[in-house]
Every structure is written in C-alpha cells, then in structure tokens.
Design an enzyme around this catalytic site. Structure first.
Site, PDB file in Angstrom:
ATOM      1  N   ASP A   9       0.868  -1.183   0.000  1.00 59.94           N
ATOM      2  CA  ASP A   9       0.000   0.000   0.000  1.00 59.94           C
ATOM      3  C   ASP A   9       0.904   1.232   0.000  1.00 59.94           C
ATOM      4  OD1 ASP A   9      -1.931   2.077   0.636  1.00 59.94           O
ATOM      5  OD2 ASP A   9      -3.204   0.508   1.489  1.00 59.94           O
ATOM      6  N   MET A  55      -5.407   1.394  -5.415  1.00 60.66           N
ATOM      7  CA  MET A  55      -5.055   2.755  -5.814  1.00 60.66           C
ATOM      8  C   MET A  55      -3.638   3.103  -5.381  1.00 60.66           C
ATOM      9  SD  MET A  55      -7.865   4.218  -7.090  1.00 60.66           S
ATOM     10  CE  MET A  55      -8.148   5.906  -6.582  1.00 60.66           C
ATOM     11  N   ILE A 330       8.540 -71.735  -8.866  1.00 58.41           N
ATOM     12  CA  ILE A 330       7.658 -72.671  -9.568  1.00 58.41           C
ATOM     13  C   ILE A 330       8.488 -73.568 -10.494  1.00 58.41           C
ATOM     14  CG2 ILE A 330       5.665 -72.865 -11.106  1.00 58.41           C
ATOM     15  CD1 ILE A 330       4.761 -70.123 -10.122  1.00 58.41           C
ATOM     16  N   ASN A 337       4.200 -71.179 -19.805  1.00 60.42           N
ATOM     17  CA  ASN A 337       4.139 -70.066 -20.760  1.00 60.42           C
ATOM     18  C   ASN A 337       4.219 -70.568 -22.195  1.00 60.42           C
ATOM     19  OD1 ASN A 337       3.850 -67.730 -19.225  1.00 60.42           O
ATOM     20  ND2 ASN A 337       6.043 -67.615 -18.788  1.00 60.42           N
ATOM     21  N   GLU A 372       8.990 -65.694 -11.197  1.00 57.08           N
ATOM     22  CA  GLU A 372       8.186 -66.775 -10.609  1.00 57.08           C
ATOM     23  C   GLU A 372       8.852 -67.259  -9.323  1.00 57.08           C
ATOM     24  OE1 GLU A 372      11.288 -68.479 -12.048  1.00 57.08           O
ATOM     25  OE2 GLU A 372       9.918 -70.211 -12.154  1.00 57.08           O
TER      26      GLU A 372
END
Ligand code: GH3
Ligand code: MG
Length: 457
Positions: A9, A55, A330, A337, A372
């Site tokens: 200001d 202002m 596994i 696969n 796996e």
C-alpha cells in the site's frame, strides 16, 4: 498456521495497521509501498499471500496483480485486492487481473482473517500437492493421470436455502460452472451431504425452517462431512451469526446483498482446496500401494521386503530373535508359458500368490521376489518351524491342480523351496543367498521338495 504475508500500500498508516493486525496473529509480515518494490519482494521472498492495494501512483494494483500472475515464479501466490470502494467495476477488473479475493477498506478483522485463512489453506494444499507430485514422479510411483490435470472435474456444490427466491438466484450463479444441488430441509441436506461427495456446502443464514448454525455444527461433527468446506451467506447486519459460524468452523462467507463476483471467487477457492485435498489423499494411498506391492499379485514387492528384512535383522543384542526365510520357485514354469501362453502363466502366478497369502501367518511377510520366485519372511521363527511352513506351502501348491482360463483348463503345478534361518548380526543378502542355495539343491534333487540350509556353524 504460520505464514508470510506481503502487504502492499502506498499509504504508510494503512500498511502499519495491517502489519499490526497480522503480526498479533503471528503471521510473518513483509511490506512494500509501491508496485515495483512489491514485484521484486514477491519474487525474492516468495510470500504465501499478498494483500494488494488497488489505488497506487506509478503502477496500480491491477497491473501489479497482472504481472504477478504472468510470472511463473509468483503466479501461484494468492492475491487479495484491497479496494477503497466496494465498486463492482473494481472487482470485475480485479478478477480480470487474476485476483483471488477482495477486501474493502476499512478492513475489518473478521473479513481479514477469514480471507487470509481460507486462501492460505488453499496455498498450503497446492504447495504440498506440487511437492508430493515431484517426489512421487522421482520415485516413479505416480502416473501422469494422477496429476493436477485431473482436477478439472466439475465442482459439486450443495446449496442449502429454504427461501425459494434466493435459492433460484444461487442456482443461476452456479449452474454454468458447477454441478449444483439445492435443498431447503436440514435433515435432507445432511443425508445428501453424507452421501453426496460434495466439494462445498453453501448455507444461507437466513433459513427460517431450521437453525442454519446448527446445520453448520452438524456438518463439522459428522465423520463423513467433517472435511466438507462451508461457505455461509449472511445479512450484512448479522455479525453475530457470522462470527458464531466462523467459530464453528465455517470456512468463509459472503455478505448479502450478494455480489456475484465475490461469491464466484470465494466458491472457487473452497472448491479448489477441497479437490486438491481429496487428490492428495488419493495419491497418498495410491503411491503407498504402488510403492510397496507388486501389481500382478498384490503381494509385497522385493524392495519393500528387503527393507523390512533388514529392519528385522538389525535388532541386535538382547532383542535378537532369529528370522527364518524361504524362497519358492515354480517348477518348469517356462513350459506353462510356452504351452499355454503368457496370460495363462499370469493366471498361475496370481493363484500361486493367493495360495501363499492364505497359508502364511499374519506376521509373516509374503513377497514376489522376481518373475516366478517368491519369498516368505518369518520373524521370530526357528528353522524347524520354518521347514514345517515350507512343507505346508509345498503341499498347498502341489495338492490341488490350478484352475485357469476361466475354469476351462486345469494344470498340475509344483514348486521347490529353500529354507534358512538368520544368525546374529547378519544382513539380508547373505540370508537370501543361503536360501537360494537351498532352493537350487531342491531343484537338483528333483523339484517339488523342501531343502533346509542351516547357517554355517
Ligand atoms: P525351474 O523348474 O528350473 O524353475 O524351471 P522354470 O521353467 O520354472 O524356470 P526358468 O527360469 O527357466 O523360467 C522362468 C520363466 O518364468 C521364464 C519367464 O518368462 C517366466 N516369467 C517371469 N515372470 C513372468 C510373469 O510375470 N508372467 C509370466 N507369464 N511369466 C513370467
Ligand atoms: Mg522356476
């Protein structure tokens, strides 16, 4: 909420008054007496909020605001325009310059702190959001669709007003930008608020069929609505209800007669904050999940397991308890696969994981170690017990065929398991290596079996 506020200001007493008011509430205040200085300070000091007089000679507040919003370094800082008159034209021009809110001179305390708090909350959310987003992207756990782009969803507003005329006015203001629901009954409003996933409740303090303050208080108390921001619409003479509301946790207010521009900016602030907050919470849960689990199987991932294992092993001295660990692999998985395709392979991995998950104890940690290969960490467990667990897991896998491809195919699957137990002061790598040696022994011995590797004497 401590924060740094820049007050701008050209009239020294105005700056001093605001500075004094804000300092009393422990805000850290910096000041500028003209536009160009404000621009420099905003860039150098990165304040959390700017209170900007309109202002000013040389460069007015509109221009300062425009420049702040154009500069990427300062664009995210909320700006409150302080206007001498409550001129609508000023507000429109302020909005066009990118202002986030307005205050009218002389600035009263209730308005000042309501505006400051609600904008600081929004900024905190946005800062935190940007920070987390950066971290998460560094870690690679957040995908672009979690970013702020997805915040563009239409905000959902629940407006509660039992005066038909003013309810329709609200609808007219909100309809275009928001998904707005109007309700005139308090109990109905509560039901809606609890189930409706709203971003903001706008409550008229002029409701006559019920006590609107009571509604505010109920929304703040109920678990499902505690986080829902509230904006009240208050008669300019009704300071008592305004202040009571703020004490109850109302986030912001607009005075009647309503200035639509003012309502628009305050609504936007609240809705945005709520959306950032929801997004933060969502991303937090999501990145936690992504960071620690494996996407295919839902088991913990290798990084998490290794960290956790090292924590368990670091308990030394009198705290020391053996940690047992098994690695399962596994048998002949490549053949699954090759014969049935990768998707069937994935199905087997998922079922395999779910069988492990079901048959280990709550304190055991099951993880997908690699393709796996799976690891189960068993705190406070000796080798004999761990070997028993491994044998049970082996039977769980081999005992029943795996049903894949939506039940059209049954496959006999077996696995081999290596087991070992920790020594005092041991690290995860040697423990894992020993379990791996046992696993390979099990493979060499013919698969579908458990081999135990006791630690070196
Ligand atoms: P062994 O009995 O000696 O363990 O033989 P194996 O065929 O199980 O072992 P090998 O290491 O030769 O092959 C493992 C296969 O697992 C190779 C890899 O393509 C497959 N695999 C790894 N990750 C995934 C996955 O996420 N999904 C699928 N479907 N297959 C995977
Ligand atoms: Mg294998």
């Amino acid at each position: 909420m401590s924060a740094r506020i820049l007050v701008v200001d050209d009239v020294i007493p105005n700056v001093k008054i605001l500075e004094a008011k804000l300092s009393v509430e422990y805000y850290d205040v910096i000041t500028a007496y003209n536009g160009p200085d404000a621009l420099v300070l905003a860039e150098e000091e990165s304040p959390d909020l700017i209170l900007l007089d309109v202002m000013m000679p040389q460069m007015d507040g509109f221009e300062v605001c425009q420049r702040l919003k154009k500069n990427p370094v300062t664009a995210h800082i909320p700006v409150v325009m302080v206007t001498a008159l409550s001129e609508t034209a000023d507000r429109v021009q302020g909005l066009e310059a990118g202002a986030d809110d307005f205050l009218t001179k002389p600035v009263d305390d209730v308005a000042l702190f309501a505006r400051v708090k609600s904008l600081l909350r929004l900024k905190m959310m946005m800062d935190e959001f940007r920070l987390r987003e950066a971290t998460s992207q560094d870690l690679g756990v957040i995908s672009p669709e979690d970013g702020p782009g997805s915040l563009n969803q239409k905000g959902r507003i629940l407006a509660i007003d039992d005066n038909n005329f003013s309810a329709q006015q609200l609808r007219a203001v909100y309809e275009e930008k928001y998904d707005v629901t109007i309700e005139g009954d308090m109990e109905e409003a509560l039901v809606l608020a609890r189930g409706g996933d709203f971003d903001l409740a706008v409550i008229s303090m002029n409701c006559t069929g019920f006590d609107p303050l009571r509604l505010c208080s109920r929304i703040r108390t109920l678990e499902e609505t505690r986080q829902l921001p509230i904006l009240t619409l208050v008669d300019d003479s009704d300071t008592e209800r305004l202040v009571k509301g703020l004490e109850l946790g109302v986030n912001d207010y607009v005075m009647r007669p309503i200035d639509n521009n003012e309502l628009a900016v305050r609504t936007r602030t609240q809705v945005l904050r709520k959306q950032y907050q929801d997004r933060l919470r969502h991303n937090y849960h999501r990145s936690m999940e992504l960071a620690v689990t494996d996407a295919l199987t839902g088991l913990y991932n290798r990084r998490y397991m290794t960290n956790h294992l090292n924590t368990l092993l670091s308990k030394a001295g009198a705290d020391y308890r053996p940690v047992s660990l098994l690695i399962m692999d596994i048998d002949y998985f490549k053949k699954v696969n090759d014969t049935h395709g990768h998707d069937v392979g994935d199905d087997v991995l998922k079922q395999f994981s779910s069988r492990i998950g079901k048959s280990v104890r709550g304190i055991d940690l099951a993880c997908r170690f690699g393709g796996e290969e799976f690891v189960v960490v068993m705190p406070d467990t000796d080798l004999a017990v761990a070997t028993g667990v491994a044998e049970r897991l082996r039977r769980e896998v081999a005992g029943q065929p795996f049903s894949v491809s939506q039940g059209t195919l049954e496959l006999d699957i077996t696995c081999s398991i290596g087991v070992t137990m920790s020594q005092p002061n041991e690290q995860s790598d040697t423990l894992l290596k020993r379990a791996d040696e046992a696993l390979y022994q099990a493979k060499r011995d013919g698969r579908n079996r458990v081999v135990t590797n006791s630690a070196p004497a």
